[in-house]
Every structure is written in structure tokens, then in C-alpha cells.
Scaffold this motif. Structure first.
Motif, PDB file in Angstrom:
ATOM      1  N   THR A 126       0.829  -1.340  -0.098  1.00  0.00           N
ATOM      2  CA  THR A 126       0.009  -0.045   0.008  1.00  0.00           C
ATOM      3  C   THR A 126       0.871   1.213  -0.104  1.00  0.00           C
ATOM      4  N   ASP A 167       1.897   5.466  -0.058  1.00  0.00           N
ATOM      5  CA  ASP A 167       1.044   6.676   0.410  1.00  0.00           C
ATOM      6  C   ASP A 167       0.651   7.647  -0.272  1.00  0.00           C
ATOM      7  N   ASP A 171      -1.229  10.229  -0.080  1.00  0.00           N
ATOM      8  CA  ASP A 171      -1.010  11.611   0.256  1.00  0.00           C
ATOM      9  C   ASP A 171       0.230  12.244  -0.369  1.00  0.00           C
ATOM     10  N   GLY A 172       1.125  11.333  -0.669  1.00  0.00           N
ATOM     11  CA  GLY A 172       2.324  11.704  -1.392  1.00  0.00           C
ATOM     12  C   GLY A 172       2.603  11.721  -2.705  1.00  0.00           C
ATOM     13  N   MET A 212       9.564   9.645  -2.481  1.00  0.00           N
ATOM     14  CA  MET A 212       9.095   8.579  -1.984  1.00  0.00           C
ATOM     15  C   MET A 212       9.911   7.591  -1.210  1.00  0.00           C
ATOM     16  N   ARG A 269      10.841   9.051   1.840  1.00  0.00           N
ATOM     17  CA  ARG A 269       9.879   8.949   2.949  1.00  0.00           C
ATOM     18  C   ARG A 269       9.782   7.587   3.480  1.00  0.00           C
ATOM     19  N   TYR A 270       9.605   6.530   2.614  1.00  0.00           N
ATOM     20  CA  TYR A 270       9.325   5.270   3.068  1.00  0.00           C
ATOM     21  C   TYR A 270      10.523   4.690   3.873  1.00  0.00           C
ATOM     22  N   ARG A 277      10.214   5.886   7.233  1.00  0.00           N
ATOM     23  CA  ARG A 277       9.034   4.811   7.938  1.00  0.00           C
ATOM     24  C   ARG A 277       9.660   3.451   8.182  1.00  0.00           C
ATOM     25  N   ALA A 300       2.359   3.321   3.843  1.00  0.00           N
ATOM     26  CA  ALA A 300       1.124   4.432   3.640  1.00  0.00           C
ATOM     27  C   ALA A 300       0.772   5.281   5.218  1.00  0.00           C
ATOM     28  N   TRP A 301       1.797   5.015   6.188  1.00  0.00           N
ATOM     29  CA  TRP A 301       1.259   5.740   7.424  1.00  0.00           C
ATOM     30  C   TRP A 301       2.563   6.387   7.968  1.00  0.00           C
ATOM     31  N   LYS A 302       2.017   7.449   8.799  1.00  0.00           N
ATOM     32  CA  LYS A 302       3.164   8.194   9.460  1.00  0.00           C
ATOM     33  C   LYS A 302       3.449   7.403  10.509  1.00  0.00           C
TER      34      LYS A 302
END
Length: 504
Positions: A145, A147, A149-150, A399, A402-403, A406, A485-487
Motif C-alpha cells: 500500500t 502513501d 498523500d504523497g 517517496m 519517505r518510505y 518509515r 502508507a502511514w506516518k
């Protein structure tokens, strides 16, 4: 004796099947008469009242009756005789379905209970249908899944509008089953630069996703009874698509170095196709070693087999640049490369691609013409512009960072709070991690409890080929945990719930 009361053919309320249309007066009368004919209350050859008389008795306009009669006559339920009026047709279009029925309600019940006769292809496919829970909105820790939002949806909308504002002939009347030339050219450039794929635009075919790519492969290259080797564990959707062709799906074990190539000698007959994920097995995350890559290519050449390289999310590697493809090592054109944009962009885009060996291009082009032609050309044009203007590469880089953060956060949570519960399996990329459950936990039990708590979880044992209970307990017990997909705050909260569930 003619009937005097026809109020029963004009229902005051419509049935639920046609509410929007049947709410008008003429449709209500149409349905009332049609139903009465089909259930035998109006008999073949029976004369109906004149339109003026029926309108007066029902309290509706004559135009309503005339319109209903015209529709029933055009569909064959009524017939008109000059100077005599309207009659129930003696030969009814739906009467054949009613013939021989002794009791309508009893027959209807029998029809509901009788299972439809499915094709062998459908039965083989459905035997592999996914058994994972589904949530309307993505929940932690759903793997695969991205993100959303990105993703730059405002930019994407502008590209879609631009592609349709002044469409050329390729968009309005697409005629090339391979897809739009611009997008194919951009994909070929990207794959050469980022994945070391040896290809040009003429080898690229645009499809609606990896599942359709595999379906086309099976149609083109597999006969009933052929052996297809797949990774074990592996993505269940792959097995279902390939099994529908009548092939024998044979699992090949995966270890820390990827697919056990020596296991190919254990198949009933030499495999016609080997489906592999060299960059990262799903779900374990292991990478096929160089020695095994070369061994696999040699095996395919020696046995006249094809390799399908499923490269589902290799753009997201966090410990270095993306790995080179297996296709890039292939000197004998035995590899069919498959990719998708569902994870790198968003699932609803429904676009993927095949990179075909030159010898298969004409075959796939011809077969594709009998499937669905080509995916929506407007979306293809927008994606081609997304590539050409540099947005795709920019999005992947953003991404990936960002990934990576996370992923590191989830690994810290496991190491700091659950090292006695979970053991992370080595992996350098992707949108999920795979972790073994320690101390005898049953992963299916944990999955079910997490679903009850509105957390999306995948049990590792569910990805293995043999689903029988006696074999399942012998598989590694673990959890496949998506993080992309999550903060971080959401991951922390959900991970706390995971620990509580697992320790209960």
C-alpha cells in the motif's frame, strides 16, 4: 366472460429492480401487464380493454396506456389486430422459460439453490483466490500500500486534462495493442537507466496490471498440463492466473539466496515457465543471488523454457540503488519482464507493462487484439507526460526517502519493543517487512485478532502453496507488515496494539 376489473395490473409501488425507471406511470403499467402475462394471470390470446376504457378504470391518462401498450407490443408481449384491439401475444418471448414449470415459487427456489456450472478454467482460478481480509480504507499494516498523500494528484489531474484537451488520433481511435508510443518509449528509457533492462520501445506492451500481463503470458505460451514453476512462498494471485490455463502450478522453495534453482529438477516434466521475483521475493524479501541468476538463465535455455521476471517494487531499495534486472543478464532472450505502476504511483491507475523478447512481439500483439485492445489511452498519455517532464523520477526519489524513514521507524519499534516477539528477516527494500513470530505463535490466529482490532495483517504461512492444516503448521510463522502508507505516529500506535494482541 371478459374481465371487468384490471386494477391489479397497475401496481401502486415499483419493485426494487427498476425503481428509477418504473417510477413513471407508463412503466408501472408496463411492468404490471408484463408480470401478469409471464405468471399466467393474463392468458395468450386474451383481449385487453381499449386504451380509453382502461385509462378511465385505472384513473390514468390515455397517453400512459397507449405508451405502455406500444412498448409491450414492440417487445412481443402484445399484438394488435386492426379493428379488434390489443391482445396478449400467442407466442411470448419469455414463455419458453416458463414452460414445464408446475409451481412458480417452487421452481424459483430451485433455481436459487442450483449452483451455476462453471468452466474448469474458472474452478482452477478460484482455487487460488485470496483469503486475506479486505478493508474499505487501507489500515496498518497492509503491505503493498503506497502513501497516497504523497502523490501529486493536482499535477496528475492537469496532465489528464491536457491530454484530452486536444487529443490526437492515437487517443480517440487507438489501434496499436502494444500501447501509446510515447509511454512505451519513456518506460524503455527508465528501465534502461534504473534497472539495466536491455530493451527498446517496440518490446514494451502496456497492460492493465501485472495480473493481465501473466494472463497474456499463459494464453500465449502455456498448454493444459504444462508445468509452471512458482516461488514458494509467493503471491497467490500469480498462481490463480496461471492455473486457469490448465497448467500444473509447481512450487519451488525459496531460501536466503532466493529461488532454489535445483528444485526445478523435481517437477513432473521440465517447467514451461518459471515465474520469479529476482530483486525481492514476495513476501520474504530475499534477493536471488548472482550464482542462481546465472543458473536459472542456463536452465531456461537448456530446457526451452521462459522466465517471467516479476519486478513489482524494485524502485524502492533503501540500502543502495535499485538492483539490476535478471533480464539485463539474459543473452538468449528467455526473460519476459513484468512491471506495474500500482505501487510506485497509486493502485487505481491500473497500468503496467511487459518487456517482450523480440520473438514474442508479434504473437502478443495479435493475442492482445482479442483481449481488451489497449488500456485507456488518455491515462497512458498523461503517464507518458509524467515521465517525459521528469515527474516520475522526482516522485520515486521523494517517496524512497519517505518510505525509508518509515521503514527504519518500524524496525526500531520491533528492536526496542518486540525483540522477544518478532525476528525481522533480511530485506533491503519494498513497502513491507517480513518478521518471524517467536515462541510458538500461530500467525493465522494473530492475523484474525488483528483484523478484529481493525488492523490489516498478513500471516506469512498463508503465502505458501499448500494450505492444508497439517502442512501449514510446519511453515515459518510470521507477519508481513506494510509501513509505507502511514506516518510514524500511526505506526507507533498500531504497533502497540499489535504487541497487546500478540501477547494476549
Amino acid at each position: 366472460m371478459p374481465r371487468s376489473d384490471y386494477s391489479w395490473i397497475y401496481p401502486s409501488q415499483t419493485n426494487g429492480s427498476d425503481k428509477g425507471e418504473a417510477s413513471t406511470a407508463y412503466r408501472r403499467l408496463y411492468h404490471g401487464i408484463r408480470t401478469a402475462i409471464l405468471d399466467g394471470r393474463l392468458h395468450p390470446g386474451e383481449r385487453l380493454p381499449a386504451s380509453r376504457d382502461l385509462a378511465k378504470s385505472l384513473g390514468i391518462s390515455r397517453n400512459t396506456v397507449v405508451t405502455s401498450f406500444d412498448l409491450l407490443t414492440s417487445e412481443g408481449y402484445l399484438e394488435t389486430r386492426i379493428g379488434a384491439g390489443s391482445f396478449v401475444a400467442r407466442s411470448l418471448p419469455d414463455r419458453e422459460m416458463e414452460a414445464g414449470r408446475k409451481d412458480k415459487s417452487e421452481t424459483s427456489q430451485t433455481s436459487k439453490e442450483r449452483a451455476p456450472r462453471l468452466s474448469q478454467s474458472a474452478k482452477r482460478m478460484l482455487a487460488y483466490q485470496r483469503r486475506f481480509p479486505r478493508f474499505r480504507v487501507a489500515r496498518p499494516f497492509s503491505p503493498a500500500t503506497p502513501d497516497l498523500d504523497g502523490f501529486p494528484f493536482d499535477l496528475w489531474a492537469r496532465l489528464l486534462r491536457r491530454s484530452w484537451r486536444a487529443p490526437d488520433i492515437d487517443l480517440t481511435i487507438p489501434d496499436d495493442p502494444l500501447g501509446l508510443p510515447l509511454l512505451r518509449d519513456e518506460i524503455a528509457k527508465w528501465l534502461r537507466q534504473s534497472r539495466g533492462v536491455n530493451c527498446h520501445a517496440d518490446q514494451v506492451m502496456i497492460v492493465s496490471g501485472a495480473q493481465q500481463a501473466l494472463d497474456l503470458v499463459a494464453r500465449a505460451l502455456v498448454d493444459p498440463g504444462d508445468v509452471i514453476a512458482t516461488e514458494d512462498p509467493g503471491y497467490e494471485g500469480i498462481r490463480g492466473v496461471l492455473a486457469s490455463s490448465g497448467a500444473v502450478v509447481h512450487p519451488i522453495a525459496v531460501d536466503q539466496d532466493g529461488l532454489r534453482v535445483d528444485g526445478l529438477s523435481e517437477t513432473p516434466t521440465p517447467a514451461r515457465i518459471i515465474v520469479a521475483t529476482p530483486s525481492r521475493n514476495y513476501p520474504l524479501g530475499t534477493t536471488l543471488s548472482l550464482a542462481r541468476r546465472l543458473a536459472l538463465l542456463n536452465w531456461a535455455e537448456d530446457h526451452d523454457a521462459w522466465i517471467v521476471e516479476d519486478d513489482y517494487d524494485s524502485d524502492y531499495r533503501y540500502d543502495g540503488p535499485p538492483l539490476s534486472s535478471l533480464q539485463g543478464l539474459d543473452t538468449n532472450n528467455r526473460v519476459i519482464y513484468v512491471g506495474t505502476f500500482s505501487r510506485v504511483m497509486f493502485p487505481g491507475i491500473r497500468l503496467g507493462y511487459l518487456v517482450l523478447p523480440p520473438a514474442l512481439i508479434s504473437t502478443f500483439r495479435g493475442i492482445r487484439g482479442f483481449a481488451d485492445g489497449v488500456p485507456a489511452p488518455t491515462t497512458q498519455a498523461a503517464l507518458g507526460a509524467f515521465f517525459a517532464e521528469g515527474h516520475f523520477g522526482s516522485h520515486v526519489r521523494k517517496m524512497r526517502m519517505r518510505y525509508g524513514e518509515r521503514r527504519a521507524h518500524l524496525l526500531d519499534l520491533i528492536n526496542q519493543s518486540a525483540s522477544d516477539l518478532l525476528e525481522v528477516m533480511p530485506s533491503d527494500g519494498g513497502l513491507h517487512i517480513c518478521a518471524r513470530l517467536i515462541a510458538g505463535h500461530d500467525d493465522i490466529f494473530v492475523q484474525e485478532k488483528m483484523v478484529e482490532a481493525q488492523l490489516d495483517c498478513r500471516a506469512l504461512s498463508s503465502y505458501y502453496h499448500d494450505k492444508s492444516e497439517e502442512n501449514r503448521v510446519s511453515y515459518p510463522q510470521g507477519l508481513v507488515l506494510g509501513f509505507a502508507a502511514w506516518k510514524k505516529s500511526d505506526l507507533s500506535q498500531s504497533f502497540g496494539e499489535l504487541i497487546e494482541i500478540s501477547q494476549a
